[in-house]
Design a protein around this motif. Sequence first.
Motif, PDB file in Angstrom:
ATOM      1  N   UNK A   1       0.829  -1.217   0.000  1.00 34.05           N
ATOM      2  CA  UNK A   1       0.000   0.000   0.000  1.00 34.05           C
ATOM      3  C   UNK A   1       0.853   1.254   0.000  1.00 34.05           C
ATOM      4  N   UNK A   2       2.096   1.131   0.457  1.00 31.95           N
ATOM      5  CA  UNK A   2       2.996   2.278   0.559  1.00 31.95           C
ATOM      6  C   UNK A   2       3.721   2.455  -0.765  1.00 31.95           C
ATOM      7  N   UNK A   3       3.450   3.561  -1.445  1.00 37.80           N
ATOM      8  CA  UNK A   3       4.102   3.841  -2.717  1.00 37.80           C
ATOM      9  C   UNK A   3       5.500   4.392  -2.504  1.00 37.80           C
TER      10      UNK A   3
ATOM     11  N   UNK B   1       0.590  28.533  10.872  1.00 41.54           N
ATOM     12  CA  UNK B   1      -0.624  28.248  10.121  1.00 41.54           C
ATOM     13  C   UNK B   1      -0.514  26.971   9.293  1.00 41.54           C
ATOM     14  N   UNK B   2       0.695  26.433   9.171  1.00 37.27           N
ATOM     15  CA  UNK B   2       0.872  25.205   8.408  1.00 37.27           C
ATOM     16  C   UNK B   2       0.627  24.007   9.328  1.00 37.27           C
ATOM     17  N   UNK B   3      -0.135  23.022   8.858  1.00 40.09           N
ATOM     18  CA  UNK B   3      -0.429  21.869   9.708  1.00 40.09           C
ATOM     19  C   UNK B   3       0.785  20.973   9.883  1.00 40.09           C
ATOM     20  N   UNK B   4       0.900  20.352  11.022  1.00 41.75           N
ATOM     21  CA  UNK B   4       1.955  19.371  11.250  1.00 41.75           C
ATOM     22  C   UNK B   4       1.596  18.095  10.496  1.00 41.75           C
ATOM     23  N   UNK B   5       2.577  17.220  10.309  1.00 41.89           N
ATOM     24  CA  UNK B   5       2.360  16.021   9.517  1.00 41.89           C
ATOM     25  C   UNK B   5       1.249  15.158  10.102  1.00 41.89           C
ATOM     26  N   UNK B   6       1.074  15.193  11.419  1.00 42.40           N
ATOM     27  CA  UNK B   6       0.018  14.399  12.051  1.00 42.40           C
ATOM     28  C   UNK B   6      -1.364  14.794  11.558  1.00 42.40           C
ATOM     29  N   UNK B   7      -1.508  16.036  11.101  1.00 39.82           N
ATOM     30  CA  UNK B   7      -2.800  16.498  10.602  1.00 39.82           C
ATOM     31  C   UNK B   7      -3.214  15.736   9.345  1.00 39.82           C
ATOM     32  N   UNK B   8      -2.220  15.302   8.580  1.00 38.96           N
ATOM     33  CA  UNK B   8      -2.497  14.609   7.324  1.00 38.96           C
ATOM     34  C   UNK B   8      -2.597  13.100   7.493  1.00 38.96           C
TER      35      UNK B   8
ATOM     36  N   UNK C   1      -3.459   6.784   8.823  1.00 34.46           N
ATOM     37  CA  UNK C   1      -3.253   5.724   9.801  1.00 34.46           C
ATOM     38  C   UNK C   1      -1.775   5.662  10.121  1.00 34.46           C
ATOM     39  N   UNK C   2      -1.383   4.727  10.957  1.00 35.05           N
ATOM     40  CA  UNK C   2       0.010   4.536  11.329  1.00 35.05           C
ATOM     41  C   UNK C   2       0.420   3.084  11.138  1.00 35.05           C
ATOM     42  N   UNK C   3       1.684   2.887  10.809  1.00 34.41           N
ATOM     43  CA  UNK C   3       2.279   1.549  10.745  1.00 34.41           C
ATOM     44  C   UNK C   3       3.624   1.637  11.454  1.00 34.41           C
ATOM     45  N   UNK C   4       3.712   1.072  12.635  1.00 34.08           N
ATOM     46  CA  UNK C   4       4.948   1.165  13.401  1.00 34.08           C
ATOM     47  C   UNK C   4       5.326   2.613  13.666  1.00 34.08           C
ATOM     48  N   UNK C   5       6.548   2.975  13.281  1.00 37.88           N
ATOM     49  CA  UNK C   5       7.016   4.346  13.496  1.00 37.88           C
ATOM     50  C   UNK C   5       6.511   5.318  12.442  1.00 37.88           C
TER      51      UNK C   5
ATOM     52  N   UNK D   1       8.277   9.021   8.721  1.00 38.59           N
ATOM     53  CA  UNK D   1       8.659   8.931  10.120  1.00 38.59           C
ATOM     54  C   UNK D   1       8.723  10.354  10.665  1.00 38.59           C
ATOM     55  N   UNK D   2       7.780  10.737  11.524  1.00 35.97           N
ATOM     56  CA  UNK D   2       7.702  12.151  11.947  1.00 35.97           C
ATOM     57  C   UNK D   2       8.891  12.628  12.748  1.00 35.97           C
ATOM     58  N   UNK D   3       9.692  11.717  13.269  1.00 36.60           N
ATOM     59  CA  UNK D   3      10.843  12.126  14.085  1.00 36.60           C
ATOM     60  C   UNK D   3      12.069  12.437  13.243  1.00 36.60           C
ATOM     61  N   UNK D   4      12.057  12.066  11.947  1.00 35.51           N
ATOM     62  CA  UNK D   4      13.201  12.319  11.067  1.00 35.51           C
ATOM     63  C   UNK D   4      12.861  13.509  10.174  1.00 35.51           C
ATOM     64  N   UNK D   5      13.565  14.613  10.378  1.00 36.39           N
ATOM     65  CA  UNK D   5      13.160  15.873   9.754  1.00 36.39           C
ATOM     66  C   UNK D   5      14.168  16.328   8.696  1.00 36.39           C
ATOM     67  N   UNK D   6      13.636  17.063   7.733  1.00 40.63           N
ATOM     68  CA  UNK D   6      14.498  17.684   6.728  1.00 40.63           C
ATOM     69  C   UNK D   6      14.117  19.144   6.584  1.00 40.63           C
TER      70      UNK D   6
END
Length: 274
Positions: free
Chosen positions: A115-117, A129-136, A139-143, A203-208
């Motif tokens: 399912x993950x492209x 004003x920009x939503x955090x990634x959690x807003x989008x 669902x979740x799979x592991x990390x 992975x929300x903890x790995x940022x760029x």
Amino acid sequence: MQGIVDSQRRTLDEVVVLVNNVADQADARERAEALVRSGELSGYAFVSDHLEAALRAKRISRRSLGKRPYLVDFGLVMPHVLRTRWLLGWDAETRLVDPQNWIDPGLELLRADSRVLHVSLNRPPRTSFEPVIEREAVTRVGDFILTHGFSDHVFLIDRERLIRAPFRSLAPAAVVRHAPHPYTFEYRMESYQRAARLFRAVNPTIKYDTNTDPPGVLLRTGGRSWDDVRIQALWQFGWTVLDRLPEGAGPRFKRYPHGWPRKNHGGEPATSAH
């Protein structure tokens, strides 16, 4: 380039630079050759040299690339200039905030979940004003958080899946999400992803971070006042129409799974961080 490679904290089989939309091809070729000789690159390619073959593989015409083809054509050519199965698309202006090996966990997920492209990283919002990634999040799979978004800043994908991805899918939510620069490579990939109900894994903890400013793309590429009108119209369409559709409308129409974020102080919908 070496800094980008080193920040991945793992060996990369190929490091290929795509050269596109340059005024002096001879100078660009000379610079690329020097990087190959130094070992910093394993190769380079001019988009113009491979575009016709890539168009034939996608069964689309050059005209379908629109009035700013260089915002699309690099993505078409990219999988045709590599030999390895897994492709890491990396914008030259993008950097990891904290260098680490995120690729191997990403590959593990891609192999395990069809399912993950693609797998990507988290770019923190630049404004309140920009939503955090959690807003989008769908669902979740592991990390990993799974969303329907796509950004060409950084993406890890099976090269064959990128070749097979159609560029004719329609997803109104993707049009609105990419309103500042629609019909680009990332817009077309997101439209396909939404239409096929596939996911981006982050992975929300790995940022760029990146120097790319999406709203400024039109200004750098000859944008006009009409572009501003279109952008505002698309955002208003998303705010007044798409947000009012039921959640069952699906990813083609719902930019965010649970509705739009609140309006910012100026009364306009907040743009997505992507």
